[in-house]
Design an enzyme around this catalytic site. Structure first.
Site, PDB file in Angstrom:
ATOM      1  N   CYS A  76       0.846  -1.193   0.000  1.00 14.23           N
ATOM      2  CA  CYS A  76       0.000   0.000   0.000  1.00 14.23           C
ATOM      3  C   CYS A  76       0.881   1.243   0.000  1.00 14.23           C
ATOM      4  O   CYS A  76       2.020   1.229   0.439  1.00 14.23           O
ATOM      5  CB  CYS A  76      -0.884   0.044   1.234  1.00 14.23           C
ATOM      6  N   VAL A  77       0.310   2.348  -0.494  1.00 11.66           N
ATOM      7  CA  VAL A  77       1.015   3.623  -0.468  1.00 11.66           C
ATOM      8  C   VAL A  77       0.245   4.586   0.427  1.00 11.66           C
ATOM      9  O   VAL A  77      -0.973   4.703   0.321  1.00 11.66           O
ATOM     10  CB  VAL A  77       1.156   4.200  -1.897  1.00 11.66           C
TER      11      VAL A  77
END
Lengths: 211, 162
Positions: free
Chosen positions: B29-30
């Site tokens: 995830c970012v």
């Protein structure tokens, strides 16, 4: 995506888990060349999002082995072990070594056990469904539970679906180690498994029994 | 009172100083923040995937996909009175936790997330002033809306502040 499994379907999946755990204990005993005991596994079907919380929080460090399942019921298999369980386990694999950190050899041993355990569970699934599922090479990671799990799950493109969770406690003498096994089916795969066991959802549609 | 606000997978949260926005245990995830450093308001998006393949727009969780999350976060901040001239972005995450010898595109999900996010920031002409992306480690991130500091914690390599 299966949201509401009927009790009969959950039972069917439990049975798969039971057979798989039994196979796994036998395989482990052969691999380690010693007697391995096994407790009756705890089997649940849960939504994905609950996994990190159940494992003690998103930041807890865990070891994880990830394998891809190929074939009729494609998906991912995840094995998780808490850090201390992994050290217990590795001390059985390498009785002569003192293990202080996880190097290439230790990683390789963990991957091998992932391979063996995944094979045992897949065997159970194949036998019950008459499928011919096979597993990919294993991959190992040790990091925060949240990071490892979400990444593993996103890789299969699954979000918001249910997973089959099997917690099995293996022990050898006074050492024991808990493995958490997860089968994360790709969209559609769980339906295929249930259908071929003969408990598919269509005829079981009972709106009164939700939840 | 300083509040610590958890931003879970696929969520977007907006707040102002002195609050802290937190996401725990990020892998591929970012975590992307947009911040107006004059008015000290900003938001954190916990992005899971680069773009949405489904056409059913109404069911989309806004924060889940970069192509929805970033414009949405940007517009929400403008609505709250942020000025786009003062706005910058920072991001962290996008790891590859598992080393598969595979050409499968899905495996590179972490780098695809950060690439797509960069591209979207360029489209909106928001400067990306700092980033800690890639690698093979999990991150816990905290964004302090008072100072604009982005604190990144990892298991193996400690704390990094960008």
């Amino acid at each position: 995506m299966i949201k509401n499994l009927t009790p009969l379907q959950v039972d069917a999946l439990r049975e798969v888990g039971n057979i798989g755990s039994g196979n796994a204990a036998t395989a482990l005993a052969q691999f380690l060349d010693r007697k391995i005991d096994m407790k009756v596994p705890d089997i649940k079907v849960l939504p994905l999002e609950e996994l990190p919380v159940m494992l003690g929080g998103e930041e807890k460090v865990i070891a994880c082995i990830l394998l891809r399942v190929l074939g009729e019921a494609s998906g991912n298999i995840l094995f998780l072990m808490e850090e201390h369980c992994m050290y217990n386990f590795l001390s059985m694999v390498f009785p002569q070594r003192k293990i202080y950190e996880i190097g290439e050899l230790e990683k390789s041993a963990m991957k091998e056990v992932g391979n063996i355990l995944a094979g045992s569970f897949l065997n159970a699934i194949n036998r019950i469904t008459n499928f011919n599922c096979i597993q990919s090479l294993p991959s190992f990671a040790m990091d925060m539970a949240g990071a490892v799990l979400t990444t593993a799950l996103l890789q299969s493109g699954v979000t918001g679906s249910d997973v089959l969770f099997i917690e099995t406690k293996f022990s050898e003498g006074d050492r024991d180690f808990l493995t958490n096994f997860f089968l994360v089916p790709d969209p559609g795969s769980l339906e295929k498994i249930l259908e071929s066991i003969g408990v598919d959802s269509h005829e079981e549609d009972n709106p009164g029994k939700d939840g | 009172m300083k509040k610590i606000i958890q931003v879970k997978m696929g969520e977007i949260k907006i707040s102002s100083a002195p609050d802290i926005l937190v996401s725990n245990g990020m892998g591929s995830c970012v975590g992307l923040v947009l911040y107006d450093n004059k008015q000290k308001i900003g938001g954190l998006a916990h992005i899971m995937l680069p773009y949405c393949e489904s056409s059913k727009n109404n069911e989309i969780q806004k924060g889940k996909y970069a192509d929805h999350a970033i414009p949405f976060l940007f517009n929400q901040l403008l609505k709250k009175g942020a000025n786009r001239k003062n706005m910058w972005a920072k991001m962290a995450g996008g790891s590859q936790m598992f080393a598969f010898d595979s050409e499968n595109e899905m495996v590179r999900i972490g780098s695809r997330n950060s690439e797509k996010s960069k591209e979207l920031l360029e489209q909106l002409s928001i400067p990306l002033i700092a980033a800690d992306v890639g690698g093979n480690r999990g991150r816990t991130i905290q964004f302090a809306l008072e100072t604009g500091e982005f604190i990144i914690k990892t298991v193996q390599s400690g704390v990094n502040i960008i």
